[in-house]
Design a protein around this motif. Structure first.
Motif, mmCIF file in Angstrom:
data_model
loop_
_atom_site.group_PDB
_atom_site.id
_atom_site.type_symbol
_atom_site.label_atom_id
_atom_site.label_comp_id
_atom_site.label_asym_id
_atom_site.label_seq_id
_atom_site.Cartn_x
_atom_site.Cartn_y
_atom_site.Cartn_z
ATOM 1 N N GLY A 165 38.674 54.815 27.290
ATOM 2 C CA GLY A 165 39.428 53.578 27.462
ATOM 3 C C GLY A 165 40.648 53.762 28.339
ATOM 4 O O GLY A 165 40.987 52.894 29.148
ATOM 5 N N VAL A 166 41.323 54.929 28.187
ATOM 6 C CA VAL A 166 42.493 55.192 29.034
ATOM 7 C C VAL A 166 42.086 55.301 30.499
ATOM 8 O O VAL A 166 42.757 54.775 31.394
ATOM 9 N N LEU A 167 40.953 55.977 30.754
ATOM 10 C CA LEU A 167 40.507 56.126 32.144
ATOM 11 C C LEU A 167 40.116 54.782 32.745
ATOM 12 O O LEU A 167 40.557 54.417 33.842
ATOM 13 N N ILE A 168 39.276 54.037 32.016
ATOM 14 C CA ILE A 168 38.836 52.735 32.539
ATOM 15 C C ILE A 168 40.003 51.770 32.637
ATOM 16 O O ILE A 168 40.192 51.077 33.647
ATOM 17 N N GLY A 169 40.810 51.716 31.560
ATOM 18 C CA GLY A 169 41.960 50.819 31.578
ATOM 19 C C GLY A 169 42.973 51.202 32.630
ATOM 20 O O GLY A 169 43.621 50.331 33.213
ATOM 21 N N GLY A 170 43.139 52.525 32.875
ATOM 22 C CA GLY A 170 44.079 52.946 33.909
ATOM 23 C C GLY A 170 43.670 52.471 35.285
ATOM 24 O O GLY A 170 44.498 52.013 36.076
ATOM 25 N N GLN A 171 42.372 52.555 35.580
ATOM 26 C CA GLN A 171 41.900 52.082 36.877
ATOM 27 C C GLN A 171 42.098 50.575 37.009
ATOM 28 O O GLN A 171 42.576 50.087 38.038
ATOM 29 N N LEU A 172 41.745 49.831 35.944
ATOM 30 C CA LEU A 172 41.936 48.384 35.984
ATOM 31 C C LEU A 172 43.411 48.027 36.066
ATOM 32 O O LEU A 172 43.804 47.115 36.814
ATOM 33 N N SER A 173 44.245 48.773 35.319
ATOM 34 C CA SER A 173 45.683 48.495 35.333
ATOM 35 C C SER A 173 46.281 48.750 36.712
ATOM 36 O O SER A 173 47.120 47.983 37.182
ATOM 37 N N ARG A 174 45.848 49.832 37.365
ATOM 38 C CA ARG A 174 46.361 50.110 38.712
ATOM 39 C C ARG A 174 45.994 48.999 39.683
ATOM 40 O O ARG A 174 46.818 48.575 40.501
ATOM 41 N N ARG A 175 44.767 48.511 39.587
ATOM 42 C CA ARG A 175 44.351 47.428 40.486
ATOM 43 C C ARG A 175 45.163 46.162 40.223
ATOM 44 O O ARG A 175 45.574 45.451 41.157
ATOM 45 N N LEU A 176 45.421 45.879 38.938
ATOM 46 C CA LEU A 176 46.193 44.686 38.611
ATOM 47 C C LEU A 176 47.642 44.828 39.060
ATOM 48 O O LEU A 176 48.253 43.855 39.531
ATOM 49 N N ARG A 177 48.215 46.042 38.904
ATOM 50 C CA ARG A 177 49.591 46.236 39.367
ATOM 51 C C ARG A 177 49.694 46.085 40.882
ATOM 52 O O ARG A 177 50.655 45.500 41.399
ATOM 53 N N LYS A 178 48.696 46.612 41.596
ATOM 54 C CA LYS A 178 48.707 46.432 43.048
ATOM 55 C C LYS A 178 48.580 44.956 43.415
ATOM 56 O O LYS A 178 49.245 44.476 44.342
ATOM 57 N N ALA A 179 47.720 44.239 42.680
ATOM 58 C CA ALA A 179 47.568 42.808 42.943
ATOM 59 C C ALA A 179 48.867 42.067 42.661
ATOM 60 O O ALA A 179 49.278 41.182 43.430
ATOM 61 N N GLY A 201 39.460 49.605 46.965
ATOM 62 C CA GLY A 201 38.370 49.981 46.071
ATOM 63 C C GLY A 201 37.015 49.550 46.585
ATOM 64 O O GLY A 201 36.887 48.623 47.397
ATOM 65 N N VAL A 202 35.996 50.250 46.105
ATOM 66 C CA VAL A 202 34.615 49.954 46.486
ATOM 67 C C VAL A 202 33.942 49.052 45.463
ATOM 68 O O VAL A 202 33.162 48.172 45.810
ATOM 69 N N VAL A 203 34.259 49.267 44.192
ATOM 70 C CA VAL A 203 33.638 48.492 43.117
ATOM 71 C C VAL A 203 34.169 47.069 43.148
ATOM 72 O O VAL A 203 35.363 46.832 43.311
ATOM 73 N N ARG A 204 33.275 46.120 42.995
ATOM 74 C CA ARG A 204 33.641 44.709 42.964
ATOM 75 C C ARG A 204 33.611 44.227 41.522
ATOM 76 O O ARG A 204 32.603 44.365 40.840
ATOM 77 N N ASP A 205 34.721 43.654 41.057
ATOM 78 C CA ASP A 205 34.781 43.141 39.697
ATOM 79 C C ASP A 205 35.624 41.872 39.688
ATOM 80 O O ASP A 205 35.906 41.287 40.738
ATOM 81 N N GLU A 206 36.032 41.455 38.463
ATOM 82 C CA GLU A 206 36.794 40.217 38.337
ATOM 83 C C GLU A 206 38.155 40.303 39.017
ATOM 84 O O GLU A 206 38.725 39.286 39.406
ATOM 85 N N THR A 207 38.687 41.531 39.156
ATOM 86 C CA THR A 207 39.960 41.685 39.849
ATOM 87 C C THR A 207 39.852 41.244 41.305
ATOM 88 O O THR A 207 40.780 40.632 41.854
ATOM 89 N N ASP A 208 38.707 41.546 41.921
ATOM 90 C CA ASP A 208 38.501 41.102 43.302
ATOM 91 C C ASP A 208 38.415 39.581 43.373
ATOM 92 O O ASP A 208 38.932 38.970 44.314
ATOM 93 N N ASP A 209 37.766 38.963 42.384
ATOM 94 C CA ASP A 209 37.700 37.498 42.367
ATOM 95 C C ASP A 209 39.097 36.907 42.241
ATOM 96 O O ASP A 209 39.434 35.922 42.917
ATOM 97 N N LEU A 210 39.924 37.510 41.368
ATOM 98 C CA LEU A 210 41.305 37.032 41.222
ATOM 99 C C LEU A 210 42.078 37.213 42.526
ATOM 100 O O LEU A 210 42.825 36.315 42.938
ATOM 101 N N ALA A 211 41.907 38.363 43.180
ATOM 102 C CA ALA A 211 42.624 38.619 44.429
ATOM 103 C C ALA A 211 42.219 37.618 45.510
ATOM 104 O O ALA A 211 43.077 37.081 46.231
ATOM 105 N N ARG A 212 40.930 37.358 45.619
ATOM 106 C CA ARG A 212 40.478 36.381 46.619
ATOM 107 C C ARG A 212 41.020 34.988 46.314
ATOM 108 O O ARG A 212 41.365 34.227 47.226
#
Length: 447
Positions: A165-179, A201-212
């Motif tokens: 969870g820390v690894l997955i959440g850390g990656q998601l958290s970093r993307r959200l902080r950058k956004a 990032g290469v992986v496309r997820d909901e963070t990319d939808d939010l960024a767009r």
């Protein structure tokens, strides 16, 4: 875009609640789910193993009882270990089954939790032959070892789930902080920033939808603001010619009170048109500073005295600055005009190094101006009422940006006084940069 997107600034958000990161929330959620699953599986495995061992023990007791029954029928004696005739401790439920002529087994639990195995069968002379054995030490040890292995496995699952969870959440958290950082840049007026490019990032997820979605919103707002600015500039530009003609015609009227009224309104309209054009140019970020070296204290003193000799000017510390004198004078005159219109005398101006302060002794700035900064066509609130269109401070703030300066506003209150206590004055502070202009998007032209 700065005016509309200023509300996106997180400095205005409510931060009174407890703040936790996505990384720890996700880690806690995975750990909780892993713990629940591990506990459920441990209970299922433990019960299944216990039931299986008890079934084996009951089968073994039944086999021994059958041997003891055959021996008893041959010798009329219970010639087998732990076998008794008409045992008074025989459980009542087992006695009921035996009374119906059935051979049966039964399990009871001691207070310590260790199970007892019972087996009974009716014999030919009307007696009841029974066998009483306990759970074997080997079976108990096996069950304890199994429970220990299940506990260790559950702890490993929880720790592994937390780490995942820390690894997955850390990656998601970093993307959200950058956004969030990119969105704040857009809110500050850096329209060339794109949130989607910032998170990468290469992986496309909901963070990319939010960024767009944020990028699309910023583009739409920018287009709308640009369209409004162009319309405003075009209207003001088109009004210049008829207003100039109206002013010229009014000057040709015969002297008298009506002529004075017409001239006064025509001049006010011309000033309004010129101010609207200036605001439109400042919003378009197309203005350029023409820099000169000036003595700030001397410059401010001369301009203030020319504006109003009754205003007190105090030079605490003289300094040489590189700035655009015309734009600096525009900022200073607008601040003085705002203090004279909305405040009360005495008006005080002080110069200390690269800092200029303009203070009045009126009711202070309205709360919305202190929170969001100057906004065009906003005249203030009832506690600082006056006539006007909110252009003066808007132009002052825009010209300050071209100079690379920072213009701040605050109210003067007694130390420790609550917010509902009326202010004792308003202070506008212009902070000129050491190397002007900086970080404004303008391109200074040295004469």
């Amino acid at each position: 875009m700065r005016g509309i997107l200023r509300r996106l600034n997180p400095a205005h958000d409510d931060t009174s609640g407890i703040r936790t990161g996505v990384r720890w929330k996700l880690s806690a959620a995975i750990a909780l789910v892993g713990a629940l699953v591990a506990v459920a599986l441990s209970l299922v495995v433990h019960n299944a193993a216990r039931v299986s061992m008890l079934d084996n023990a009951r089968d073994l007791a039944d086999e021994r009882l059958q041997i003891a029954q055959r021996n008893y029928e041959l010798s009329s004696r219970p010639n087998f270990p732990n076998v008794k005739i008409d045992d008074p401790l025989l459980p009542s439920a087992l006695q009921t089954k035996v009374q119906h002529g059935r051979r049966a087994t039964f399990v009871t639990d001691r207070p310590s939790g260790v199970p007892d195995i019972w087996a009974a069968v009716p014999v030919k002379d009307g007696h009841v032959l029974s066998l009483h054995t306990g759970f074997t030490d080997r079976s108990t040890d096996i069950l304890k070892d199994l429970d220990q292995a299940l506990v260790i496995g559950s702890i490993a699952v929880v720790l592994g789930g937390s780490a995942l969870g820390v690894l997955i959440g850390g990656q998601l958290s970093r993307r959200l902080r950058k956004a969030a950082a990119a969105a704040n840049q857009v809110a500050r007026g850096e329209t060339e920033v794109r949130v989607r490019d910032a998170i990468g990032g290469v992986v496309r997820d909901e963070t990319d939808d939010l960024a767009r979605a944020v990028d699309a919103m910023a583009d739409a707002l920018q287009q709308r603001i640009e369209a409004e600015r162009r319309v405003t500039a075009d209207i003001a530009h088109e009004l210049r010619t008829p207003v100039t003609g109206l002013l010229t015609a009014a000057e040709l009227l015969p002297p008298g009170r009506p002529t004075e009224l017409v001239l006064d309104r025509a001049k006010a309209m011309r000033t309004l048109v010129e101010d609207v054009l200036e605001v439109a140019r400042l919003d378009g970020a197309s203005e350029r500073a023409e820099l000169q070296d000036i003595l700030l204290g001397e410059f401010v003193t001369r301009r203030v005295i020319a504006k109003d000799p009754d205003i007190e000017v105090r030079v605490v510390h003289e300094s040489m600055v590189t700035t655009d004198p015309r734009r600096l004078e525009r900022v200073l005159i607008n601040l003085l005009a705002n203090a004279a219109r909305h405040g009360r005398p005495p008006i005080e101006v002080s110069v200390e190094g690269r800092v200029i302060r303009v203070r009045d002794h009126g009711p202070g700035f309205p709360s919305d101006l202190l929170a969001d900064g100057p906004s065009r066509f906003r005249t203030g609130s009832a506690d600082r009422a006056g006539h006007g269109h909110g252009r003066g401070l808007t132009i002052a703030a825009g010209q300050a940006r071209v100079l690379g300066a920072r213009l701040t506003f605050r109210n003067v209150r007694q130390a420790g006084a609550p917010d509902h206590v009326p202010a004792e004055g308003a202070v506008a502070v212009l902070w000129l940069p050491e190397h002007a202009p900086t970080n404004t998007g303008s391109y200074p032209m040295l004469p």
